[in-house]
Structure formats: C-alpha cells, structure tokens
Design an enzyme around this catalytic site. Sequence first.
Site, PDB file in Angstrom:
ATOM      1  N   VAL A 452     -67.871  36.224  33.912  1.00 42.81           N
ATOM      2  CA  VAL A 452     -67.658  35.849  32.517  1.00 42.81           C
ATOM      3  C   VAL A 452     -68.499  34.594  32.285  1.00 42.81           C
ATOM      4  CG1 VAL A 452     -65.992  35.346  30.703  1.00 42.81           C
ATOM      5  CG2 VAL A 452     -65.303  36.760  32.650  1.00 42.81           C
ATOM      6  N   GLY A 453     -69.318  34.629  31.239  1.00 41.39           N
ATOM      7  CA  GLY A 453     -70.273  33.547  31.028  1.00 41.39           C
ATOM      8  C   GLY A 453     -69.618  32.194  30.856  1.00 41.39           C
ATOM      9  N   ASP A 454     -68.618  32.112  29.969  1.00 45.14           N
ATOM     10  CA  ASP A 454     -68.019  30.791  29.747  1.00 45.14           C
ATOM     11  C   ASP A 454     -67.128  30.376  30.907  1.00 45.14           C
ATOM     12  OD1 ASP A 454     -66.146  32.712  29.090  1.00 45.14           O
ATOM     13  OD2 ASP A 454     -65.560  31.818  27.177  1.00 45.14           O
ATOM     14  N   CYS A 455     -66.556  31.338  31.627  1.00 45.04           N
ATOM     15  CA  CYS A 455     -65.766  30.979  32.814  1.00 45.04           C
ATOM     16  C   CYS A 455     -66.667  30.433  33.918  1.00 45.04           C
ATOM     17  CB  CYS A 455     -64.990  32.187  33.319  1.00 45.04           C
ATOM     18  SG  CYS A 455     -63.756  32.783  32.156  1.00 45.04           S
ATOM     19  N   GLU A 458     -67.378  26.879  32.749  1.00 44.57           N
ATOM     20  CA  GLU A 458     -66.244  25.964  32.953  1.00 44.57           C
ATOM     21  C   GLU A 458     -65.941  25.773  34.434  1.00 44.57           C
ATOM     22  OE1 GLU A 458     -65.209  24.253  30.497  1.00 44.57           O
ATOM     23  OE2 GLU A 458     -66.162  25.415  28.902  1.00 44.57           O
TER      24      GLU A 458
END
Length: 732
Positions: A452-455, A458
């Site tokens: 997952v890109g934003d995971c 983060e």
Amino acid sequence: MLYPSLQVPASGKEQFTDYSRWRLLVNDGGRHTWHYLKTDEECAQWPQNSVDKYWLGLPVNLPTLPPAKGPLAAARNGYEFYKHLQSDDGHWPGEYGGPMFLLPGLVIGSYVSGMGFKEEEKLEMIRYLFNRAHPRDGGWGIHIEGHSTVFGTGLNYTALRILGVSAEHPVMIKARGTLHKLGGATGSPSWGKFWLSLLNVYEWEGNNPIPPELWLLPEWLPFHPHRWWIHVRTVYVPMSYLYGKRFKAEENDLILALREELYTENYYKINWPAQRNNVAEVDLYSPHTRIFDAINVVLGAYESCSIPAIRRAACNRAYELIVLEDENTSYQTLGPVSKMMNLVARAYVEGPSSEAYKEHMIKRQDFMWISHEGMMMCGTNGSQLWDIGFITQALVESGLGDEEDNKESLVNALKWLEQCQMKENPKHYETSYRQRTKGAWPFSTKEQGYTVGDCTGEGLKAVLYIQEQLKSTPKLVSQQSIRDAVDCMLTMQNPGGGFASYELIRGPSWLEWLNPAEVFGNIMIEYAYPECTTSVITALAIFRKHFPDYKAADIERTIHDAIDFLHRIQQPEGGWVGSWGICFTYATQFALESLSLVGETYETSEHARRACEFLLGKQRTDGGWGESYKSCEMSAWIEHADTQIVQTCWAAMGLMYAKYPNPEPVTKAVKLVMSRQRPDGSWPQEAIEGVFNKNCAISYPNFKFSFPIWMLGKAEGYLAELNKGDGRSGSH
C-alpha cells in the site's frame, strides 16, 4: 447444514457471554484472534490484560493521572494510558469495523461451506447485530452510522436467522417490517443479490451476468479485469467462478422459510430477470450507466447459449487465480469479502477435508473482533501497520520519544516495524497481476502481503523517525531495507504525479461507466489520492535529509511532480478531498505537511495560505472542527452535529505544519482536546473516522489516541515559539 436455534434476550444491552473469559491472542507477526476460555483453570493460566479489557469495554483500572497543566503534559498523560494498549510484540491491536455488509458475508459464506462457529461467537455476533440495528426502524445500513437500506437489512436479517434467532424474535419482527417497507430483498444491490443467491434464497436469474470468460480475454484490452482496482478484481474473481458454476446451497427448512420472510410477494412467482436492475432508492449511490445496462443485455443473451467448453476453461482460469491469491496471502486474502468468497469456492471444489478449507478456517478468525457491543467482522485482518505508523511518529514529533519511560515502548515498536516490512515480491507475482512488494509495508500484516503506497510511506517515516532522529535507538532496519522502501515507492508514481493506493493506475477512467456495485463510487480503477501522494512525499523528503546521496535526482523529480499534482487538485475553497478519512480535515492536514517539507508555508505559499484560510473558516466557537462522513459522499463540506476530537487534531496539525502565525486557533483546539481527556489520560470514542469508496464509513478507534497525542505534543513547542515571538507567556 443447520445451525441450532438459540434463545437470546430481547436486546443486546447485556452481554450474552461472560466477558471475563475472552482473550486476545497476538502472534505470528501481528495476527489478532479472540478466544473464549471455558474453565476457571484456563482463565487463571491466561489472565486478562489491559489490552483485552480495554477492547472488551471492561474497566482497565489504570490510575488517575495528575491534571495536565499544558498540552505536552496532556500528551504525556495520553501516552501513559495508551502504552498499556501496546501488545507484547510491539504494535497496537484494535478494531477495524464499521461496514455492516461484512458480517453477513462471514455468516453466509461459512454456512454454505459447512463451516461452523463456536456458540460464544454466534451469541456475540447476534448481540452485535442487535446493538447495531437502527434505533428507530430496526434495520441496518451500509455502515454503522448510515440509514437503513435493503442491502444492510436484508443481509443482516438473514445472518441472524442463520445464527439461530427465531423469526418471531422482536428484533426480527421489527427488522422484517422495515425490509418489507423498503420493498423486500428483490431491491437489494448486486452484492446483496449475490450473497442471497449463494444461500439459495434468491434466484441466479435475478443477477446481472458475471461471466468468468472475462479472464480469458486478451490482456491488452483496456477493460481486461487485471486493469480493475485490486479490491474489485479480487472480489469479482470468486464471484465470476461461483456465478459460472451457479453455486447454491441445498434447500432446507431455513432456506424455505427465508424465501417467505425476505420478500413482499410469493417467491415462486417473482419475475427474476426483471429484478436484475431493481435496486432500492435508499441503497442507490452509483446508478448503472446506459452502456453498462446495454452490455448486460448482451451478456444475458450470451448466458443462454454459452459454450460449455469455454465456460469450463473460464471457470478453471478464475479458480486458478483464487488459488494464487490464497497462496500469496497465506489465506488472508486482500479483504473480508474476497476472503469469504474464496473460502466458498475452495470448499466447493476441494471439500472440508482439504488443506485449503482448514487454512481458510484458521485465518477466518483473524477477521472476527469482539468489542463491548459484540462480535463483528473487520474490514481487513486489522490495521496494524497503519496504527503503529502514526503513534510512533507522534511520539517523536512531540518529544515524548526522548523520555526514558517511553524508550522501551518505541524500541519494541521499531522491532515490529522491521519484521512487518516485506522483503521480497509475492510468490505468484506476474501470474496473479501483482504490484511489487519488495521493500513495502502493508496496511495490516506482512502475511497479508499487499503493498500500500501510503502505508509504505508512513512505515518508512516511522522507521526514520525512531532510528534516525532519536539518539538512543538501535538501527534495527538496515539501510538496504530503507532503500528498498524508497525504490518501491519510486515505482508507484502515476503520470500526472499522483500516487494511488495499491498499484499504478492500469485502466482508463471510462471503466467507471461499468461499475456494477451500485453502493460504491470510484471503484473500477485505481485513482491518485492526495493522502497517498502526501505520505510518499513526506517519506521521501525525510529520507533525503538522512540519505542525501541515494537516487537524489529521482527523488527530487518524484517530489516535484507530486507537489505539482497536489497543487492541481486543491479545491477552489482551499482544501483537499479525502478518500480514506473524513474528509477535508484529513486530506488537508496531510497536504499541508507535505507542502511544509518543500518550504511551502502560510507565509511563502498561496496554496498553503488558502488551505489555512479554508480550515479556519470551519473552526467552531468551541475551538474544534466537526465534519460528517457525508462530506465523503458529496465531496463537499458537511458539518457534523458534534465537534470531533480527531478532526480537531487534524485541522490544528495542518495549521502548525503550515506555520500559521496566529496562535489563537491552535490554542482553542488544544483547550478543547484537553477538556475531553479523561482523568486516566484516555479520550472517549466519538464519530466514525474513516471511509472508502465514497459511500462506506469505517472505524479507526486508535486514531483517538495517536492524533491527540501528536497534536498536543506539537502544540507545546509551536505555541511556545509563537508566544515567545509575541512577547507572551504561557501556551493557553
């Protein structure tokens, strides 16, 4: 197979089981499974801890803390409570509920596959559905805060009947009345029709075609299913297989009874083909396009004369993809809908004695979560990485990470982050149309196995914050693993500069004309999202501060194009539309953080200035912000009836990232958030925090800890600096 009838109370107010006997087992890299202990000896050997008690709604009995005299002290009190909810392996477990169409899939899928539940699980699932029935009409919606729909009411009524509740129970009488007022189950949207067809209480002729032959089409076609968004793709693979086989449960007394209870007319006289496009008005969010209805007419004609050899080959291909998905994810699958549909397909083909059946049964437990209201099905096998990423950044940015009492907690979190990162690509990579996973972090666990890109952004930020910005922390994540994360993110930028969720955008935007799921919006392809884009921007910006020589030109170009994307999609009013949290406050906070890392602040950037003015225009007289989930449905700001702590923190953090020069708005926000803090340092649960596909809200209950701790800790230094410059003293 019939589950036995159960005698249950008239409401779910009181617990249906002894909550002192429930235990949460956390193991295998973050798996969450709840267990009910039958004997006193078992309870003595495995005592309840604070994590168990908190999520069960039992008294945690943590001490009253000294009243906070400033925002940092309030943040410290908040973490003093929250670190008791950290599991032994270093992450923070939590509920991930909210959607009300998931539990029925768990129940129906298990029932038609011959897979049972423990009695305590059934009782608490019943209780959850009782507690989540609409207080006025007794129905259920698409999510816990939504109005009653045919989708929610028909499926949850069915689930309760399967679980053993009598049709004459007062909850059932009320719910059935609402279902009938809405027109009965013939008006269910397509996913509801599908589940009811598997159960044999809705005829397959009443479904629009889901031909598995789509998987035999040339892959270069712009509408080939591998170009669809991953959550749609993984659901429609087993859907197409089960449709192609016309799977249905064997008739029994319950099925015959449901055929009478779910409808306002005689089941055997219903014109089923006429129901294919019959969707109740209360359910309809994304109406069919004319072109989609026309295609369905053609496909319907094909179904009447499909060639058996081609249908067999198509079903075999769909089943192959089901197996590959199961093996790639250790039977977790991407999400709960595909999980249960894959389970049904594997049970149908391989039977209850197969290894696949047994593995699916084991991993089914990962989606079942018990709360103070009963047992639900979660939106994935958890939100483990997402939650640990935010709280660890909060500790570092607030300065709490430097405090001796918190160092062990942070090191344990770093250990978990290190083991959660994916070090290789999927077992079945190109053959199952997967995106690179080497170097990525998932939304939940490494075992689930999806980039997952934003995971990833983060997760990388959390690692960099802990081991590069804190002097006393060991370097547990190698430089090569950090570079792998960067390399992974660099492969995920789309033309135009934005980043999507799981994969690059593969399909044309006109595929949205073919959206078959009437209750969701923007589901057919990946989209570039402001939140996903900002997480990557911030991760890369922080990375290059510590490793300035690694792929510097590529990173500079990626950030530049991503910032340009953010500029272009900023709304005329000044905010950004969120797609994964509610809504403008969520996305605008992330956008302002990204802009600040490239030097764009209130003083230097028109974009940051307009965003701040937008947020300030929504601040309430009590100092807070309150935005309804309806904002996500409408892509326009809709006020919530109540001010929300989490949204207040998002908005205040956005102002601080932008270096808004007037301390008053943040001071007011700080006062509000501190005023709602409990004596033990915790905060109460308020409205639902998250959303997906425009129309379905989802819960992130750990947000009420991570973001208040983060905002309050940042506010201490921010307000002190501003007040110092103004010659003031004190922070509020």
